[in-house]
Design a protein around this motif. Structure first.
Motif, PDB file in Angstrom:
ATOM      1  N   GLY A 297       0.922  -1.394   0.051  1.00 55.57           N
ATOM      2  CA  GLY A 297       0.081  -0.030  -0.033  1.00 55.57           C
ATOM      3  C   GLY A 297       0.928   1.248   0.059  1.00 55.57           C
ATOM      4  O   GLY A 297       0.541   2.504  -0.611  1.00 55.57           O
ATOM      5  N   ASN A 298       1.972   1.327   0.727  1.00 59.52           N
ATOM      6  CA  ASN A 298       2.970   2.427   0.691  1.00 59.52           C
ATOM      7  C   ASN A 298       3.424   2.657  -0.710  1.00 59.52           C
ATOM      8  O   ASN A 298       3.430   3.810  -1.091  1.00 59.52           O
ATOM      9  CB  ASN A 298       4.060   2.275   1.810  1.00 59.52           C
ATOM     10  N   ILE A 299       3.886   1.552  -1.203  1.00 59.36           N
ATOM     11  CA  ILE A 299       4.442   1.865  -2.615  1.00 59.36           C
ATOM     12  C   ILE A 299       3.246   2.231  -3.707  1.00 59.36           C
ATOM     13  O   ILE A 299       3.705   3.225  -4.559  1.00 59.36           O
ATOM     14  CB  ILE A 299       4.883   0.565  -3.125  1.00 59.36           C
ATOM     15  N   THR A 300       2.298   1.931  -3.324  1.00 58.77           N
ATOM     16  CA  THR A 300       1.152   2.174  -4.520  1.00 58.77           C
ATOM     17  C   THR A 300       0.616   3.610  -4.115  1.00 58.77           C
ATOM     18  O   THR A 300       0.662   4.452  -5.031  1.00 58.77           O
ATOM     19  CB  THR A 300       0.031   1.148  -4.130  1.00 58.77           C
ATOM     20  N   ASN A 301       0.358   3.960  -2.696  1.00 58.64           N
ATOM     21  CA  ASN A 301      -0.304   5.453  -2.603  1.00 58.64           C
ATOM     22  C   ASN A 301       0.754   6.488  -2.631  1.00 58.64           C
ATOM     23  O   ASN A 301       0.283   7.721  -3.099  1.00 58.64           O
ATOM     24  CB  ASN A 301      -1.114   5.401  -1.341  1.00 58.64           C
ATOM     25  N   ARG A 302       1.819   6.035  -2.066  1.00 59.30           N
ATOM     26  CA  ARG A 302       2.954   7.171  -1.971  1.00 59.30           C
ATOM     27  C   ARG A 302       3.759   7.488  -3.205  1.00 59.30           C
ATOM     28  O   ARG A 302       4.604   8.387  -3.230  1.00 59.30           O
ATOM     29  CB  ARG A 302       3.815   7.171  -0.602  1.00 59.30           C
TER      30      ARG A 302
END
Length: 393
Positions: A297-302
Motif C-alpha cells: 500500500g505504501n508503494i502504491t499510494n505514496r
C-alpha cells in the motif's frame, strides 16, 4: 421405503415423512407444512444423496471450514494459500454467506444453486461473479470430502465468459509513451530541490525501474535482497517475496524462481541506490526508512499513484488509471513485440504454466502476426538458397 403421513398439530395440518436414512439405515422423520414439499423430499431419497440435519451444516459453516483448510493445511495435498489469496477468499465467503449462508447443505438443490448464480450475475461483473461461484463450488467440494454432502448440487451450475468479454478484460498495460513519461517523472522527482521529495524518490525511482524492466511481481521486488542482485553479470534472481502481512516468504510457485537479465541503466541505478539504502534485517534492496519490510500500500499510494497523477494518467474521475502490477507487464509486452515465444515469456514472468501466459498476453501474441510473416519470408529465402545449393551440387 419412505411413506408420508398426515399430521395435525397446534400450527395446523402438516405432513410427516418416515424414511430409512440411506447410509446408516436408521429410521428418520421429517415434517413439512405442504404435501408438495414432502413429495419433493421423498423424490430426493431415491438419489441416495440425503443427509439428516444433525449430520450436515449450513453453507456458512461449511465456508468457515473451507477457509480453515485453505489457511492451515491446504486442500487436496496442496500447501496453504498465500495471504493475498486468503483475503480474496474471505471476501467471497462474506458474499456467499449473505446470499445463501443460512441454507443447510442437505437442502441445496440444483435450482437453488442456479438461482444463487443468477443473483451473483445481477450484483457483480461477470468475471467477479465467476470467481465467487468457483469459491462456492470449492466449499461444496470440501463438504463432500468431510462427509457433509452426498453429491454436488452445483455440478452443472456454471458461468461462462465468451471471447468477446475476455477481449474487453485484457490486461491493462501502459503504453510505451506513458511508461517513458512515468519513468522520466520519477527521475525528475529524484532530482527535486525539495530534500524530502528527493530522499523518497531516491528509493522509488530504482524500484519502478526494476519493476518495469524486469517483469517481476511487486511482492518480489519488495522482498528482493541484495544477494540476489549480481552487478557483474547484470542479473536479478528471484528467490523470495514479501507477503501482504510484510513478512518474507517463498515465491508464489516453483516456476517463480528465475534469473532475469537487466539493462545497464537499471543496474547502474541500483548501484547508486545501494550506497544510501538503509540497513535491514533481511538485507532488502527496498526496505522502509527504518529497515522494515515495505508494504504494498505504501508503494502504491505514496509512489505509483503520485507518479500517475503527476503525469496526468488518470480516468474521467481523476483516479490513477493503472494498478501497480500493470508496470510488471511492460517487459512482457516488449518481449512479445520483439518476437519472444510464449515459453520464453512464461519463464521470464514466472508463470506456472504457458496457459497462464496465454490467458494474460494472448491478445498481444495475436496482434503481432507481422512477425510470423517476416519469419515465413526468412524461411522461404533459406529454402531457396538450399535449392540453389542442391542444384549446383
Amino acid at each position: 421405503m419412505a411413506d408420508i403421513r398426515k399430521r395435525k398439530g397446534r400450527s395446523g395440518v402438516g405432513w410427516q415423512v418416515r424414511y430409512k436414512e440411506p447410509v446408516s439405515g436408521h429410521i428418520r422423520y421429517k415434517s413439512f407444512a405442504r404435501r408438495m414439499d414432502a413429495d419433493a423430499f421423498v423424490a430426493t431419497l431415491g438419489h441416495h444423496d440425503f443427509l439428516h440435519d444433525r449430520d450436515t451444516v449450513t453453507v456458512s459453516e461449511a465456508a468457515s471450514r473451507w477457509l480453515d483448510v485453505c489457511e492451515n493445511t491446504g486442500r487436496k495435498g496442496r500447501e496453504p494459500v498465500e495471504g493475498s489469496t486468503l483475503r480474496k477468499y474471505r471476501e467471497h465467503v462474506e458474499i456467499i454467506a449473505a446470499k445463501i449462508g443460512n441454507v443447510r447443505l442437505n437442502q441445496l438443490t440444483p435450482v437453488m444453486c442456479d438461482e444463487f448464480r443468477d443473483n451473483l450475475l445481477r450484483d457483480f461483473s461477470r468475471k467477479y461473479a465467476k470467481k465467487i461461484l468457483t469459491s462456492f463450488k470449492s466449499i461444496l467440494a470440501q463438504a463432500r470430502t468431510d462427509g457433509r454432502l452426498r453429491s454436488d448440487p452445483a455440478e452443472s451450475t456454471a458461468i461462462l465468459i465468451s471471447q468477446r468479454h475476455e477481449k474487453k478484460e485484457d490486461m491493462a498495460i501502459p503504453s510505451l509513451a506513458e511508461v517513458r513519461a512515468l519513468l522520466a517523472k520519477a527521475h525528475e522527482l529524484r532530482k527535486s530541490a525539495n530534500r524530502q521529495t528527493e530522499k523518497a524518490w531516491a528509493r522509488y525511482e530504482p524500484f519502478f525501474l526494476v519493476l518495469a524492466y524486469s517483469g517481476m511481481r511487486p511482492c518480489e521486488v519488495i522482498g528482493l535482497p541484495w544477494r540476489d542482485v549480481n552487478f557483474e553479470k547484470r542479473t536479478i534472481t528471484v528467490s523470495q517475496d514479501a507477503t501482504e502481512t510484510r513478512e518474507i516468504g517463498l515465491p508464489k510457485s516453483a516456476s517463480s524462481y528465475r534469473t532475469i537479465h537487466m539493462p545497464d541503466l537499471v543496474i547502474d541505478a541500483l548501484r547508486a541506490w545501494k550506497a544510501h539504502c538503509p540497513h535491514s534485517e533481511f538485507d532488502l534492496v527496498f526496505p522502509t526508512g527504518t529497515g522494515m519490510v515495505e508494504s504494498h500500500g505504501n508503494i502504491t499510494n505514496r509512489g505509483w499513484y503520485v507518479l500517475q497523477r503527476a503525469c496526468g494518467i488518470v480516468d474521467s474521475a481523476g483516479r490513477p488509471r493503472y494498478p501497480l502490477k500493470s508496470l510488471r507487464h511492460v517487459r512482457a509486452s516488449l518481449e512479445i513485440h520483439s518476437g519472444a515465444t510464449p515459453k520464453e515469456v512464461q519463464a521470464l514472468m514466472g508463470h506456472s504454466s504457458v496457459k497462464i501466459t496465454f490467458d494474460v498476453y494472448g491478445h498481444l501474441f495475436s496482434d503481432h502476426t507481422h512477425l510470423r510473416a517476416e519469419r515465413a519470408n526468412i524461411i522461404a529465402a533459406q529454402l531457396s538458397a538450399c535449392g540453389e545449393f542442391v542444384a549446383s551440387a
